[in-house]
Each structure stands twice: as C-alpha cells, then as structure tokens.
Design an enzyme around this catalytic site. Structure first.
Site, PDB file in Angstrom:
ATOM      1  CG  ASP A 172      42.304  32.684  38.703  1.00 30.90           C
ATOM      2  OD1 ASP A 172      41.415  31.783  39.086  1.00 30.90           O
ATOM      3  OD2 ASP A 172      42.188  34.023  38.722  1.00 30.90           O
ATOM      4  CG  ASP A 182      37.417  30.640  37.431  1.00 29.70           C
ATOM      5  OD1 ASP A 182      36.663  30.826  38.317  1.00 29.70           O
ATOM      6  OD2 ASP A 182      38.543  31.263  37.186  1.00 29.70           O
TER       7      ASP A 182
END
Length: 162
Positions: free
Chosen positions: A118, A136
């Site tokens: 991330d 995402d």
C-alpha cells in the site's frame, strides 16, 4: 464485450503492479514523501491482512489460504456475472473488470510477497484514512459503478420504459 473486459483487467493489473514496484524500489519501508501538504503522501506500507488490515493478526498460512480462496471465488463470480450482465451493459463490463483487475493485482502481491503493498496515504487534518493502492481504488470504483448501475440507473431506465 470480452475484449474491453480483459483490456480493463490487464490495464488495472499493469498500473497496479508498476506503481507498487516503483514504490518497492524507491522507498524504504514506512518511508513517506509529501505530495500535497496536509492531504496526500506516498508512504510505503505493507498489509498482510484484508481491507483496513482485517485478519492481519491471523497465522500466515491460514491468511494465504483464505485470501486465495476468496479471490478465486470472487473471480469465478465476476466471470459469471460478466457473461450474464456484461453483454447488456458497458457499465457492468467496466465495473466488473475493475473489480477483477483489483482483486488480481492484490492477489499477485499476496502470492509474491505474502502481503499487499500500500502507498496512497490520504488524510484531512487529523483524520487519517488507511493506506491503499491502485488495486484497492479499482475495486472501490468498480463496486461503486456496479451499485450505481443497479440502484440508480436500472430504476431510472425501468421507469422510463413504462
């Protein structure tokens, strides 16, 4: 509509993996660089859980089996949904392809590393959102489009047909 479906999936996976590899090779773990002061940083983080780090404390083997099984089931469902709904709507095709591309992008990370990379770090003042990535984002946009098509546009189209 299979070619646009596959094209969107490949584009999402390509962009997702390229950005994650750039972060991986150019940032130290937990390193953060300001992009927009008070709003957005690039921050290299890893997530061995699900969305918002759910299941992060579970044993690694159990997590991997769970995530691979869940991703596999989701991809089968998406493929079947595309065959049913995608033929009737380009919006369904785009939504389902975004979800599939995002799921595959994160699955690739889990297989390669045992975690997801991330790096998009968004906050407003003291309100800090969990870090996320392109995969995402694609899943979120895809789900939003799918819901929009089902709840808003379908009702609008049905109302105007009668």
């Amino acid at each position: 509509m299979i070619y646009p479906f596959i094209g969107i999936i490949l584009a999402v996976i390509g962009l997702d993996q390229a950005t994650k590899m750039w972060i991986f090779h150019n940032f130290a773990l937990h390193e953060s660089k300001m992009v927009i002061p008070g709003l957005f940083h690039l921050t290299y983080l890893t997530n061995n859980g699900a969305a918002f780090s759910m299941l992060a404390g579970q044993p690694a083997l159990w997590r991997q089996i769970f995530f691979m099984g869940a991703a596999g089931a989701a991809l089968v469902f998406i493929w079947l949904a595309q065959k049913s709904f995608g033929r009737s709507s380009a919006l369904y095709t785009a939504a389902l392809a975004l979800i599939a591309g995002g799921a595959l992008g994160n699955l690739i990370d889990r297989i390669r590393f045992g975690f997801v990379i991330d790096f998009i770090d968004v906050f407003f003042g003291s309100r800090h959102f969990p870090a996320f990535n392109i995969a995402d984002s694609a899943i979120t946009v895809g789900v939003t489009l799918f819901i929009l098509k089902n709840l808003v546009l379908e009702r609008h189209e049905t109302t105007h047909r009668h």
